[in-house]
Motif scaffolding. Structure first.
Motif, PDB file in Angstrom:
ATOM      1  N   THR A   1      45.452  31.679  35.296  1.00 35.44           N
ATOM      2  CA  THR A   1      44.262  31.663  34.439  1.00 35.44           C
ATOM      3  C   THR A   1      43.725  33.083  34.380  1.00 35.44           C
ATOM      4  O   THR A   1      43.752  33.810  35.373  1.00 35.44           O
ATOM      5  CB  THR A   1      43.165  30.713  34.964  1.00 35.44           C
ATOM      6  OG1 THR A   1      42.771  31.131  36.264  1.00 35.44           O
ATOM      7  CG2 THR A   1      43.648  29.277  35.001  1.00 35.44           C
ATOM      8  N   VAL A   2      43.272  33.469  33.196  1.00 38.02           N
ATOM      9  CA  VAL A   2      42.657  34.771  32.996  1.00 38.02           C
ATOM     10  C   VAL A   2      41.235  34.519  32.528  1.00 38.02           C
ATOM     11  O   VAL A   2      41.017  33.864  31.509  1.00 38.02           O
ATOM     12  CB  VAL A   2      43.446  35.608  31.962  1.00 38.02           C
ATOM     13  CG1 VAL A   2      42.768  36.946  31.718  1.00 38.02           C
ATOM     14  CG2 VAL A   2      44.878  35.818  32.432  1.00 38.02           C
ATOM     15  N   ASN A   3      40.268  34.986  33.292  1.00 38.34           N
ATOM     16  CA  ASN A   3      38.844  34.774  33.018  1.00 38.34           C
ATOM     17  C   ASN A   3      38.494  33.292  32.906  1.00 38.34           C
ATOM     18  O   ASN A   3      37.702  32.878  32.070  1.00 38.34           O
ATOM     19  CB  ASN A   3      38.416  35.530  31.757  1.00 38.34           C
ATOM     20  CG  ASN A   3      38.545  37.025  31.933  1.00 38.34           C
ATOM     21  OD1 ASN A   3      38.362  37.550  33.036  1.00 38.34           O
ATOM     22  ND2 ASN A   3      38.884  37.727  30.868  1.00 38.34           N
ATOM     23  N   GLY A   4      39.131  32.477  33.736  1.00 32.54           N
ATOM     24  CA  GLY A   4      38.796  31.059  33.815  1.00 32.54           C
ATOM     25  C   GLY A   4      39.473  30.181  32.786  1.00 32.54           C
ATOM     26  O   GLY A   4      39.321  28.959  32.826  1.00 32.54           O
ATOM     27  N   THR A   5      40.204  30.744  31.851  1.00 30.66           N
ATOM     28  CA  THR A   5      40.900  29.925  30.862  1.00 30.66           C
ATOM     29  C   THR A   5      42.401  30.039  31.088  1.00 30.66           C
ATOM     30  O   THR A   5      42.903  31.100  31.455  1.00 30.66           O
ATOM     31  CB  THR A   5      40.567  30.367  29.413  1.00 30.66           C
ATOM     32  OG1 THR A   5      40.952  31.725  29.252  1.00 30.66           O
ATOM     33  CG2 THR A   5      39.092  30.205  29.128  1.00 30.66           C
ATOM     34  N   ALA A   6      43.084  28.938  30.858  1.00 33.14           N
ATOM     35  CA  ALA A   6      44.532  28.928  31.065  1.00 33.14           C
ATOM     36  C   ALA A   6      45.177  29.911  30.105  1.00 33.14           C
ATOM     37  O   ALA A   6      44.958  29.854  28.897  1.00 33.14           O
ATOM     38  CB  ALA A   6      45.085  27.529  30.852  1.00 33.14           C
ATOM     39  N   ALA A   7      45.933  30.835  30.635  1.00 36.00           N
ATOM     40  CA  ALA A   7      46.645  31.820  29.827  1.00 36.00           C
ATOM     41  C   ALA A   7      48.009  31.251  29.469  1.00 36.00           C
ATOM     42  O   ALA A   7      48.343  30.126  29.831  1.00 36.00           O
ATOM     43  CB  ALA A   7      46.788  33.117  30.604  1.00 36.00           C
TER      44      ALA A   7
ATOM     45  N   GLN B   1      39.564  38.522  35.340  1.00 37.50           N
ATOM     46  CA  GLN B   1      39.744  37.894  36.651  1.00 37.50           C
ATOM     47  C   GLN B   1      40.962  36.993  36.521  1.00 37.50           C
ATOM     48  O   GLN B   1      40.956  36.026  35.765  1.00 37.50           O
ATOM     49  CB  GLN B   1      38.505  37.081  37.045  1.00 37.50           C
ATOM     50  CG  GLN B   1      38.609  36.402  38.389  1.00 37.50           C
ATOM     51  CD  GLN B   1      38.753  37.397  39.537  1.00 37.50           C
ATOM     52  OE1 GLN B   1      38.114  38.434  39.556  1.00 37.50           O
ATOM     53  NE2 GLN B   1      39.623  37.079  40.482  1.00 37.50           N
ATOM     54  N   VAL B   2      42.027  37.319  37.257  1.00 41.61           N
ATOM     55  CA  VAL B   2      43.294  36.605  37.149  1.00 41.61           C
ATOM     56  C   VAL B   2      43.500  35.780  38.412  1.00 41.61           C
ATOM     57  O   VAL B   2      43.356  36.289  39.526  1.00 41.61           O
ATOM     58  CB  VAL B   2      44.461  37.604  36.976  1.00 41.61           C
ATOM     59  CG1 VAL B   2      45.778  36.862  36.798  1.00 41.61           C
ATOM     60  CG2 VAL B   2      44.203  38.530  35.801  1.00 41.61           C
ATOM     61  N   ARG B   3      43.834  34.503  38.217  1.00 41.59           N
ATOM     62  CA  ARG B   3      44.076  33.609  39.356  1.00 41.59           C
ATOM     63  C   ARG B   3      45.386  32.868  39.140  1.00 41.59           C
ATOM     64  O   ARG B   3      45.661  32.366  38.061  1.00 41.59           O
ATOM     65  CB  ARG B   3      42.958  32.582  39.486  1.00 41.59           C
ATOM     66  CG  ARG B   3      41.675  33.217  39.887  1.00 41.59           C
ATOM     67  CD  ARG B   3      40.838  32.278  40.659  1.00 41.59           C
ATOM     68  NE  ARG B   3      39.842  33.084  41.345  1.00 41.59           N
ATOM     69  CZ  ARG B   3      38.703  32.633  41.741  1.00 41.59           C
ATOM     70  NH1 ARG B   3      38.398  31.372  41.556  1.00 41.59           N
ATOM     71  NH2 ARG B   3      37.858  33.425  42.353  1.00 41.59           N
TER      72      ARG B   3
ATOM     73  N   SER C   1      55.289  37.508  35.780  1.00 37.58           N
ATOM     74  CA  SER C   1      54.475  38.430  35.000  1.00 37.58           C
ATOM     75  C   SER C   1      53.543  37.617  34.112  1.00 37.58           C
ATOM     76  O   SER C   1      53.793  36.455  33.814  1.00 37.58           O
ATOM     77  CB  SER C   1      55.348  39.372  34.166  1.00 37.58           C
ATOM     78  OG  SER C   1      56.053  38.667  33.178  1.00 37.58           O
ATOM     79  N   ALA C   2      52.437  38.263  33.720  1.00 34.69           N
ATOM     80  CA  ALA C   2      51.450  37.619  32.867  1.00 34.69           C
ATOM     81  C   ALA C   2      50.801  38.680  31.988  1.00 34.69           C
ATOM     82  O   ALA C   2      50.696  39.849  32.373  1.00 34.69           O
ATOM     83  CB  ALA C   2      50.390  36.904  33.701  1.00 34.69           C
ATOM     84  N   ALA C   3      50.345  38.264  30.820  1.00 38.69           N
ATOM     85  CA  ALA C   3      49.692  39.179  29.881  1.00 38.69           C
ATOM     86  C   ALA C   3      48.221  39.341  30.254  1.00 38.69           C
ATOM     87  O   ALA C   3      47.542  38.371  30.610  1.00 38.69           O
ATOM     88  CB  ALA C   3      49.820  38.644  28.464  1.00 38.69           C
ATOM     89  N   LEU C   4      47.731  40.568  30.162  1.00 37.04           N
ATOM     90  CA  LEU C   4      46.321  40.876  30.413  1.00 37.04           C
ATOM     91  C   LEU C   4      45.685  41.397  29.135  1.00 37.04           C
ATOM     92  O   LEU C   4      46.279  42.232  28.454  1.00 37.04           O
ATOM     93  CB  LEU C   4      46.179  41.947  31.503  1.00 37.04           C
ATOM     94  CG  LEU C   4      46.630  41.599  32.907  1.00 37.04           C
ATOM     95  CD1 LEU C   4      46.474  42.814  33.815  1.00 37.04           C
ATOM     96  CD2 LEU C   4      45.848  40.426  33.440  1.00 37.04           C
ATOM     97  N   PRO C   5      44.474  40.958  28.813  1.00 38.65           N
ATOM     98  CA  PRO C   5      43.788  41.504  27.645  1.00 38.65           C
ATOM     99  C   PRO C   5      43.112  42.839  27.990  1.00 38.65           C
ATOM    100  O   PRO C   5      43.039  43.227  29.159  1.00 38.65           O
ATOM    101  CB  PRO C   5      42.736  40.436  27.336  1.00 38.65           C
ATOM    102  CG  PRO C   5      42.417  39.853  28.678  1.00 38.65           C
ATOM    103  CD  PRO C   5      43.710  39.879  29.444  1.00 38.65           C
ATOM    104  N   MET C   6      42.603  43.501  26.963  1.00 34.04           N
ATOM    105  CA  MET C   6      41.842  44.723  27.189  1.00 34.04           C
ATOM    106  C   MET C   6      40.507  44.349  27.839  1.00 34.04           C
ATOM    107  O   MET C   6      39.956  43.286  27.580  1.00 34.04           O
ATOM    108  CB  MET C   6      41.584  45.411  25.842  1.00 34.04           C
ATOM    109  CG  MET C   6      40.853  46.727  25.968  1.00 34.04           C
ATOM    110  SD  MET C   6      40.688  47.554  24.386  1.00 34.04           S
ATOM    111  CE  MET C   6      39.346  46.638  23.676  1.00 34.04           C
ATOM    112  N   GLY C   7      39.996  45.196  28.725  1.00 30.86           N
ATOM    113  CA  GLY C   7      38.720  44.949  29.387  1.00 30.86           C
ATOM    114  C   GLY C   7      38.901  44.379  30.781  1.00 30.86           C
ATOM    115  O   GLY C   7      39.978  44.428  31.367  1.00 30.86           O
ATOM    116  N   ARG C   8      37.818  43.791  31.287  1.00 34.63           N
ATOM    117  CA  ARG C   8      37.820  43.242  32.659  1.00 34.63           C
ATOM    118  C   ARG C   8      38.358  41.819  32.652  1.00 34.63           C
ATOM    119  O   ARG C   8      37.944  40.987  31.844  1.00 34.63           O
ATOM    120  CB  ARG C   8      36.398  43.273  33.209  1.00 34.63           C
ATOM    121  CG  ARG C   8      36.295  42.826  34.655  1.00 34.63           C
ATOM    122  CD  ARG C   8      34.845  42.973  35.147  1.00 34.63           C
ATOM    123  NE  ARG C   8      34.687  42.530  36.492  1.00 34.63           N
ATOM    124  CZ  ARG C   8      34.884  43.284  37.567  1.00 34.63           C
ATOM    125  NH1 ARG C   8      35.240  44.532  37.423  1.00 34.63           N
ATOM    126  NH2 ARG C   8      34.716  42.796  38.780  1.00 34.63           N
TER     127      ARG C   8
END
Length: 168
Positions: free
Chosen positions: A99-105, A125-127, A116-123
């Motif tokens: 999950t990225v920022n609490g939503t399922a990525a 929180q990855v879990r 591996s996982a995709a990250l968006p621009m900005g801050r």
């Protein structure tokens, strides 16, 4: 000229017993496999070696740049200037979710043997979370089994009660 066979040689077993004159000599060599290794623990069961240049557990492998802060294996906070791909050096296996920022990525991707996982621009929180595939079916089967056990206990209790009432 025949080579001398040591007493530790393994005898070879055939369908009719031990094959005389046939042995399997086994020798194990023990030593450092890579230069620069440092032994940090050892006992009669195992040795643990420290690698000279270990790679980080979390690493941005594409895009970014990102700064990463982590306190546990399952969590990382990323601050990215541009979208990026995060590599997590945990063996890939179906059942890992991110999950990225609490939503399922998007699902955890396989990168060689790691995740591996995709990250968006900005801050961000990855879990990461692991649940074996088909775990929901396992829970459902467990609940059905417990319900059946409880039902059997109830039936046994009722038959005992009826037997006690019928006895003079």
């Amino acid at each position: 000229m025949e080579a001398a066979v040591s007493a530790e040689a393994q005898q070879i077993q055939g369908p009719n017993g031990v094959l005389p004159g046939h042995t399997l000599p086994v020798a194990f060599e023990y030593g450092m496999a890579l230069p620069g290794l440092h032994k940090v623990y050892g006992d009669s069961v195992m040795d643990i070696w420290e690698l000279p240049n270990p790679a980080p557990y979390f690493q941005v492998i594409q895009g970014g740049p990102c700064s990463l802060v982590t306190t546990r294996r399952e969590d990382v906070t990323a601050e990215c200037v541009a979208p990026a791909t995060l590599l997590r050096r945990e063996l890939y296996m179906p059942g890992w979710q991110v999950t990225v920022n609490g939503t399922a990525a998007a699902a955890v991707q396989q990168n060689d043997i790691f995740q591996s996982a995709a990250l968006p621009m900005g801050r961000s929180q990855v879990r990461y979370h692991f649940a074996p595939p088909y775990m929901k079916f396992g829970w459902a089967a467990g609940i059905v089994g417990m319900a059946g056990l409880i039902w059997q206990v109830i039936l046994i209790g009722r038959s005992e009660q009826q037997r006690n009432l019928a006895a003079p």
